[in-house]
Enzyme design. Structure first.
Site, PDB file in Angstrom:
ATOM      1  N   CYS A   1       0.958  -1.293  -0.065  1.00 12.16           N
ATOM      2  CA  CYS A   1       0.024  -0.127  -0.078  1.00 12.16           C
ATOM      3  C   CYS A   1       0.757   1.345   0.014  1.00 12.16           C
ATOM      4  CB  CYS A   1      -0.890  -0.257   1.246  1.00 12.16           C
ATOM      5  SG  CYS A   1      -1.847  -1.579   1.298  1.00 12.16           S
ATOM      6  N   THR A  52     -10.265 -24.587   2.109  1.00 12.83           N
ATOM      7  CA  THR A  52     -10.600 -24.769   0.474  1.00 12.83           C
ATOM      8  C   THR A  52     -11.310 -25.885   0.357  1.00 12.83           C
ATOM      9  OG1 THR A  52      -8.513 -25.987  -0.066  1.00 12.83           O
ATOM     10  CG2 THR A  52      -8.529 -23.450  -0.127  1.00 12.83           C
ATOM     11  N   PRO A  95      -9.381 -30.499   2.645  1.00 12.39           N
ATOM     12  CA  PRO A  95      -9.496 -30.067   4.094  1.00 12.39           C
ATOM     13  C   PRO A  95      -8.114 -29.746   4.467  1.00 12.39           C
ATOM     14  CG  PRO A  95     -10.004 -32.411   3.595  1.00 12.39           C
ATOM     15  CD  PRO A  95      -9.963 -31.671   2.220  1.00 12.39           C
ATOM     16  N   ILE A 102      -5.988 -27.774   3.040  1.00 12.10           N
ATOM     17  CA  ILE A 102      -5.693 -26.547   2.456  1.00 12.10           C
ATOM     18  C   ILE A 102      -6.385 -25.158   2.826  1.00 12.10           C
ATOM     19  CG2 ILE A 102      -4.758 -25.491  -0.002  1.00 12.10           C
ATOM     20  CD1 ILE A 102      -4.292 -28.177  -1.010  1.00 12.10           C
ATOM     21  N   ALA A 151      -6.741 -20.791   2.191  1.00 12.82           N
ATOM     22  CA  ALA A 151      -6.375 -19.982   1.450  1.00 12.82           C
ATOM     23  C   ALA A 151      -7.196 -18.481   1.692  1.00 12.82           C
ATOM     24  CB  ALA A 151      -7.105 -20.111  -0.141  1.00 12.82           C
ATOM     25  N   GLY A 186      -6.844 -13.918   1.454  1.00 12.94           N
ATOM     26  CA  GLY A 186      -6.532 -12.798   0.806  1.00 12.94           C
ATOM     27  C   GLY A 186      -6.896 -12.240  -0.678  1.00 12.94           C
ATOM     28  N   ASP A 187      -6.387 -11.599  -1.566  1.00 16.37           N
ATOM     29  CA  ASP A 187      -6.963 -11.281  -2.865  1.00 16.37           C
ATOM     30  C   ASP A 187      -7.282 -12.595  -3.751  1.00 16.37           C
ATOM     31  OD1 ASP A 187      -6.143  -9.000  -2.041  1.00 16.37           O
ATOM     32  OD2 ASP A 187      -4.681  -8.411  -3.599  1.00 16.37           O
ATOM     33  N   TYR A 209     -16.916  14.515  20.305  1.00 16.95           N
ATOM     34  CA  TYR A 209     -17.116  15.685  19.979  1.00 16.95           C
ATOM     35  C   TYR A 209     -16.602  16.872  20.545  1.00 16.95           C
ATOM     36  CZ  TYR A 209     -19.407  20.213  19.699  1.00 16.95           C
ATOM     37  OH  TYR A 209     -19.424  21.882  19.788  1.00 16.95           O
TER      38      TYR A 209
HETATM   39  P1  FAD Z   1      -0.070 -10.267  -1.633  1.00 19.41           P
HETATM   40  O1  FAD Z   1       0.226  -9.197  -0.483  1.00 19.41           O
HETATM   41  O2  FAD Z   1      -0.082  -9.663  -2.963  1.00 19.41           O
HETATM   42  O3  FAD Z   1       1.033 -11.201  -1.462  1.00 19.41           O
HETATM   43  C1  FAD Z   1       1.035 -12.184  -2.290  1.00 19.41           C
HETATM   44  C2  FAD Z   1       2.370 -12.620  -2.587  1.00 19.41           C
HETATM   45  O4  FAD Z   1       2.440 -14.065  -2.905  1.00 19.41           O
HETATM   46  C3  FAD Z   1       3.265 -11.835  -3.544  1.00 19.41           C
HETATM   47  O5  FAD Z   1       4.462 -11.385  -2.786  1.00 19.41           O
HETATM   48  C4  FAD Z   1       3.589 -12.933  -4.438  1.00 19.41           C
HETATM   49  O6  FAD Z   1       5.050 -12.751  -4.940  1.00 19.41           O
HETATM   50  C5  FAD Z   1       3.415 -14.155  -3.633  1.00 19.41           C
HETATM   51  N1  FAD Z   1       3.161 -15.418  -4.691  1.00 19.41           N
HETATM   52  C6  FAD Z   1       2.479 -15.465  -5.510  1.00 19.41           C
HETATM   53  N2  FAD Z   1       2.460 -16.889  -5.878  1.00 19.41           N
HETATM   54  C7  FAD Z   1       3.310 -17.320  -5.435  1.00 19.41           C
HETATM   55  C8  FAD Z   1       4.059 -18.706  -5.427  1.00 19.41           C
HETATM   56  N3  FAD Z   1       3.532 -19.643  -6.330  1.00 19.41           N
HETATM   57  N4  FAD Z   1       5.064 -19.017  -4.633  1.00 19.41           N
HETATM   58  C9  FAD Z   1       5.406 -18.215  -4.000  1.00 19.41           C
HETATM   59  N5  FAD Z   1       5.001 -17.032  -3.920  1.00 19.41           N
HETATM   60  C10 FAD Z   1       3.849 -16.542  -4.566  1.00 19.41           C
HETATM   61  N6  FAD Z   1      -5.153  -2.262  -0.024  1.00 19.41           N
HETATM   62  C11 FAD Z   1      -5.963  -1.527   1.034  1.00 19.41           C
HETATM   63  O7  FAD Z   1      -6.575  -2.007   1.673  1.00 19.41           O
HETATM   64  N7  FAD Z   1      -5.509  -0.330   1.135  1.00 19.41           N
HETATM   65  C12 FAD Z   1      -4.592   0.347   0.320  1.00 19.41           C
HETATM   66  O8  FAD Z   1      -4.175   1.401   0.589  1.00 19.41           O
HETATM   67  C13 FAD Z   1      -4.071  -0.466  -0.720  1.00 19.41           C
HETATM   68  N8  FAD Z   1      -3.058   0.077  -1.439  1.00 19.41           N
HETATM   69  C14 FAD Z   1      -2.351  -0.641  -2.574  1.00 19.41           C
HETATM   70  C15 FAD Z   1      -1.664  -0.215  -3.391  1.00 19.41           C
HETATM   71  C16 FAD Z   1      -0.943  -0.909  -4.479  1.00 19.41           C
HETATM   72  C17 FAD Z   1       0.079  -0.163  -5.221  1.00 19.41           C
HETATM   73  C18 FAD Z   1      -1.180  -2.150  -4.573  1.00 19.41           C
HETATM   74  C19 FAD Z   1      -0.482  -3.241  -5.238  1.00 19.41           C
HETATM   75  C20 FAD Z   1      -2.030  -2.960  -3.580  1.00 19.41           C
HETATM   76  C21 FAD Z   1      -2.941  -2.012  -2.515  1.00 19.41           C
HETATM   77  N9  FAD Z   1      -3.762  -2.697  -1.616  1.00 19.41           N
HETATM   78  C22 FAD Z   1      -4.320  -1.762  -0.802  1.00 19.41           C
HETATM   79  C23 FAD Z   1      -4.209  -4.129  -1.762  1.00 19.41           C
HETATM   80  C24 FAD Z   1      -3.557  -5.045  -0.764  1.00 19.41           C
HETATM   81  O9  FAD Z   1      -2.003  -4.686  -0.697  1.00 19.41           O
HETATM   82  C25 FAD Z   1      -3.720  -6.310  -0.961  1.00 19.41           C
HETATM   83  O10 FAD Z   1      -5.057  -6.502  -0.949  1.00 19.41           O
HETATM   84  C26 FAD Z   1      -3.101  -7.465  -0.224  1.00 19.41           C
HETATM   85  O11 FAD Z   1      -1.598  -7.092  -0.165  1.00 19.41           O
HETATM   86  C27 FAD Z   1      -3.436  -8.794  -0.577  1.00 19.41           C
HETATM   87  O12 FAD Z   1      -2.791  -9.599   0.394  1.00 19.41           O
HETATM   88  P2  FAD Z   1      -2.308 -11.095  -0.085  1.00 19.41           P
HETATM   89  O13 FAD Z   1      -1.547 -11.757   0.994  1.00 19.41           O
HETATM   90  O14 FAD Z   1      -3.575 -11.547  -0.782  1.00 19.41           O
HETATM   91  O15 FAD Z   1      -1.330 -10.856  -1.531  1.00 19.41           O
END
Ligand code: FAD
Length: 568
Positions: free
Chosen positions: A45, A276, A279, A281, A283, A285-286, A430
């Site tokens: 972020c 997921t 049983p 595994i 998952a 985040g995004d 307030y």
């Molecule tokens: P990530 O934090 O993206 O982590 C996933 C990681 O998994 C990555 O580093 C990747 O390299 C690794 N990976 C993937 N596949 C593999 C694999 N096969 N083997 C090993 N490693 C792997 N959210 C907010 O709420 N507020 C904000 O202000 C905000 N600003 C943002 C600004 C930017 C520029 C970006 C890109 C995102 C922003 N977000 C924000 C979104 C937020 O960062 C994500 O929602 C959050 O990081 C998701 O977490 P995650 O663990 O799912 O994925």
């Protein structure tokens, strides 16, 4: 003695938070994190602000290092290690050491996937040319910084006006670049209802950003040392660099190949404990599909807050603690060139597409603190609630100060299934420099509750163009002269009782004032005298705020630019 072996794929928001929580819950389990990139646990972020030189030291973006994970938590974090396959039957993953090239297998008792979402990079002509960037990790933002500095870049095109696009725009403007912002949707910040995006677009234009909405990028060409960005409308824009911020896609490749169920929204399917279809595994985040708390529909919520919470929930679940993710409500805040926009829950456009309940919205424009204390700035708010019970469905707000605090309160209220009647009664902080005795959150509740109790009917600014109603403005003549809704007649509130004879009895009357308060008194007065009357929600301010027009360049932009020019 170890209890179990937990492997985590992805060591940033969800993965790192899961790992740390696991250790707090279980001192004996073995925890190993594989991260494809060169850094774990970094602040995604913060990346736009590193490009903008607000964060000047790259190390500040590292929330935790592998050394810290080892020393503090006894967790093994392997960066530059990509998991290339999952073998659920054997409970093994296949890992590639990206630096050494070695391929090896690791066993797990529990596996957590937190691979995130990757920026969308459509197969457009010229998309692979140098100078076209996406922003996901530290190396991406470092490359953008170096490109700007080494090439003395002056012009940037940002494609995509969601929150990352807006943050990148702000930071490029702050570095003195001329920025053109292109958006395929008809508005900037497409998550919002269209009218709520108008103040942002106005601010962008005031700050010299070229904003082109409803115009998708179709390709790129090299023109001498610069790039040309072509759009659907046939226009083209010269740029020294392009930022692509047109959305993200859940990284589900590994999960798909392992046969895990993928939901209709495209994310990995999980239950409330983030488990997921396998049983062993989990998952988070995004990459996962969650349930929208308002509509109950499956959705993806690519935000840091849910990713962190889900990481904790997966850890609890792995350790056998009862736990459940409550669902996503898309609470988002974004700052751009001095304006803050925040939202939670459903917008009207989403509710319309869903069609699952009857709803309405109120608009208001309260000051962020007491009007008598210097410096109050308006917050333009929209609160959407269910009819007839008043349950809060969503809130959107835009302004310069105090925006996120109100949306935070409303986000919690929404999660707790509160109603507009609860907002009337909310007891909030307030003092004159912070708020008002009737906080904007209370006011939103009061206005909506007045409607639901039948004390007032609302008219909506979007209906003005079509209405046959008389538009009655009850502000003072000098206010009316300074700007009014076309076709409105002016009878100031203090004169209303003595001028009732001038008003039609057969025709509906839509009353408005500055923000809806004086007109509310007028509505009550006119209704008591038998007129058919409605209050125009949010008054003239709503009309003015949501109609695009020019305005002066705010002072702060110049001072911010100067600050940055000095630094760079
Ligand atoms: P990530 O934090 O993206 O982590 C996933 C990681 O998994 C990555 O580093 C990747 O390299 C690794 N990976 C993937 N596949 C593999 C694999 N096969 N083997 C090993 N490693 C792997 N959210 C907010 O709420 N507020 C904000 O202000 C905000 N600003 C943002 C600004 C930017 C520029 C970006 C890109 C995102 C922003 N977000 C924000 C979104 C937020 O960062 C994500 O929602 C959050 O990081 C998701 O977490 P995650 O663990 O799912 O994925």
């Amino acid at each position: 003695m170890q209890t179990k072996r937990v492997l985590i794929i992805g060591g940033v928001a969800g993965g790192a938070s899961c790992a740390a929580r696991l250790r707090r819950l279980d001192e004996r389990c073995e925890i190993v994190v594989f991260e494809r990139g060169p850094y774990a646990s970094f602040a995604n972020c913060g990346l736009p602000y590193y490009v903008g030189n607000v964060i000047t030291d790259e190390k500040r973006l590292l929330v935790a290092t592998p050394e810290l994970f080892r020393a503090r938590f006894n967790i093994d974090v392997h960066t530059q290690h990509e998991v290339v396959a999952i073998h659920p039957a054997a409970r093994e993953v296949e890992v590639k050491d990206l630096a050494g090239g070695r391929l090896f297998r690791e066993k797990y008792d529990a596996l957590v996937l937190s691979p995130g979402a990757s920026p969308i990079r459509p197969a457009l002509p010229g998309i692979d040319m140098d100078g076209i960037f996406t922003v996901r990790n530290i190396p991406d933002s470092r490359k953008i910084r170096e490109w700007i500095e080494n090439r003395h870049a002056r012009r940037a095109v940002v494609a995509g006006a969601g929150f990352i696009g807006l943050e990148m725009t702000e930071n490029l403007v702050a570095r003195g670049l001329e920025v053109t912002l292109l958006e395929a949707a008809p508005q900037v910040m497409p998550l919002l209802d269209p009218e709520m995006a108008v103040p942002i677009e106005k601010r962008l234009r005031q700050c010299g950003v070229g904003v082109h909405t409803g115009d998708a990028v179709t390709g790129f060409e090299r023109a001498d040392s610069a790039l040309r960005v072509m759009t659907q409308s046939g226009r083209s824009f010269a740029a020294d660099l392009v930022i692509l911020s047109i959305g993200v896609r859940p990284e589900t490749g590994l999960a798909r190949s392992a046969g895990l169920a993928i939901g209709p929204s495209g994310g990995i399917q999980v239950d409330a404990c983030m488990r997921t279809s396998d049983p062993a595994i989990w998952a988070v985040g995004d990459a996962v599909e969650v349930t929208d708390v308002v509509t109950g529909m499956p959705c993806v919520a690519p935000l840091a807050g849910p990713a962190n919470r889900q990481g904790r929930i997966a850890a609890d679940s792995i350790c056998g603690r009862p736990t459940a993710f409550r669902g996503a409500q898309g609470t988002t805040v974004c700052g751009c060139l001095g304006i803050t926009v925040a939202l939670t829950g459903a917008t009207e456009k989403r509710l319309r597409a869903w069609g699952g309940c009857e709803f309405e919205s109120v608009y208001l424009h309260p000051g962020h603190h007491a009007g008598y204390y210097p410096g109050a700035r308006p917050i333009h708010m929209k609160l959407t609630y269910r009819r007839p019970d008043g349950r809060i469905l969503g809130a959107q707000a835009v302004g310069e100060e105090g925006v996120e605090r109100r949306v935070d309160v409303l986000a919690m209220a929404l999660q707790k299934q509160a109603t507009v009647f609860d907002l009337e009664e909310a007891e909030l902080c307030y003092a004159p420099q912070y708020g008002s005795a009737k906080d904007p959150v209370n006011l939103a509740g009061m206005i909506a509750a007045n409607v639901l109790r039948g004390d007032v009917s609302l008219a909506n600014w979007q209906e003005i163009a079509e209405t046959e109603a008389l538009l009655l403005d009850v502000r003072e003549p000098q206010e009316f002269a300074a700007g009014a809704i076309p076709g409105a007649v002016n009878i100031p509130l203090p004169q209303l009782r003595t001028r009732l004879g001038e008003l039609p009895r057969e025709r509906e009357i839509w009353v408005h004032c500055g923000v809806g308060q004086r007109s509310y008194y007028a509505v009550r007065l006119l209704a008591a005298h038998g007129f058919r009357v409605k209050n125009l929600s949010g008054g003239y301010q709503t009309f003015k705020t949501f109609h695009p027009d020019g305005a002066e360049k705010p002072q702060f932009v110049e001072s911010r630019l100067n600050e940055h020019r000095e630094k760079i």
